[in-house]
Design a protein around this motif. Sequence first.
Motif, mmCIF file in Angstrom:
data_model
loop_
_atom_site.group_PDB
_atom_site.id
_atom_site.type_symbol
_atom_site.label_atom_id
_atom_site.label_comp_id
_atom_site.label_asym_id
_atom_site.label_seq_id
_atom_site.Cartn_x
_atom_site.Cartn_y
_atom_site.Cartn_z
ATOM 1 N N GLU A 118 -35.088 57.634 129.041
ATOM 2 C CA GLU A 118 -36.092 57.311 130.058
ATOM 3 C C GLU A 118 -37.014 56.226 129.511
ATOM 4 O O GLU A 118 -36.957 55.882 128.332
ATOM 5 C CB GLU A 118 -36.899 58.551 130.439
ATOM 6 N N ASP A 119 -37.861 55.703 130.401
ATOM 7 C CA ASP A 119 -38.762 54.624 129.994
ATOM 8 C C ASP A 119 -40.036 55.145 129.338
ATOM 9 O O ASP A 119 -40.663 54.452 128.558
ATOM 10 C CB ASP A 119 -39.130 53.763 131.204
ATOM 11 N N ARG A 129 -35.098 56.972 135.698
ATOM 12 C CA ARG A 129 -35.308 55.543 135.493
ATOM 13 C C ARG A 129 -35.121 54.855 136.832
ATOM 14 O O ARG A 129 -34.134 55.114 137.536
ATOM 15 C CB ARG A 129 -34.316 54.985 134.473
#
Length: 291
Positions: A118-119, A129
């Motif tokens: 994930e970011d 995402r």
Amino acid sequence: MYRLAHFSDPHLPSPPGSMTPAYALTKRLLSWSSWRRKRSKQHKREVLDAITADVAAYHPDHLVITGDLINFSADKEFAAARTWLESLGDARDVTVTPGNHDALAGRGAFDPWAEWLEDKTTDCFPKVRIRDEVAIVCVNTGVPTAPLLATGTCGQAQLERLGPMLDELGARGLFRIIAIHHPPTPGGSPRKALTDQAALRAVLEKHGAELILHGHTHVPLLGAVRGPKGSIPAVCAPSASQKPAGKNPAARWHGVEVERAGDGWTVRVVVRGFAPEGGPIRALGQYRLDV
């Protein structure tokens, strides 16, 4: 048009010295033995390298890998897989969701791959995402299991978070892709099944998604689960490292081209890989999904 590439189950070779005495009384020993006895003969790094080179030539906007990067969750395997992931390009352009072989050390063992999950860092799955008009929702089914089992489980807490997440992403008009290792569709061996697949399907039937990408079976599959407005296609990619002329289907990958069409979406799936008899990677077919 947004173009994704999807492949699964690369089963990277275990680095020398991965098995240590600390793993001797755990299920990891059985997984290591299975790798040495048969998997190392079925899964070849040169096959995987050819697949990833072909994916790179496709120039996807994003790459999704649905689990089983490694074999028995050894520390050296996680480190080697991280190096391999770095070779694929920027972590922002590659998303990984864990498989059962990645989870033998427990749910919290995925820290080395955090940038590909994930970011932003959160403590729990699902992870999401958002790229362009596409939302990739990673559902983790990789859990430690008893010897001789390769089952997966979402768990009640994850499913409770998944429904509202899908509602919020749907309200934003995004194309929601569920990236998951174990198949959410019935059938197959109970020894390898998703234990709470009925509960997952109930969440999807109520809250919806546009597409499911999964792996685990090592065979190509096209199925569907019920959604609130119709069927949700479920596309399975076989192992990306399976050699041609082996017991299981030869390695392949899928290009997934998503385009908005009126009030819905059109999805074109491009299938590329090795023919059963071997030879160079080639186009094996394509089909459309109206979502």
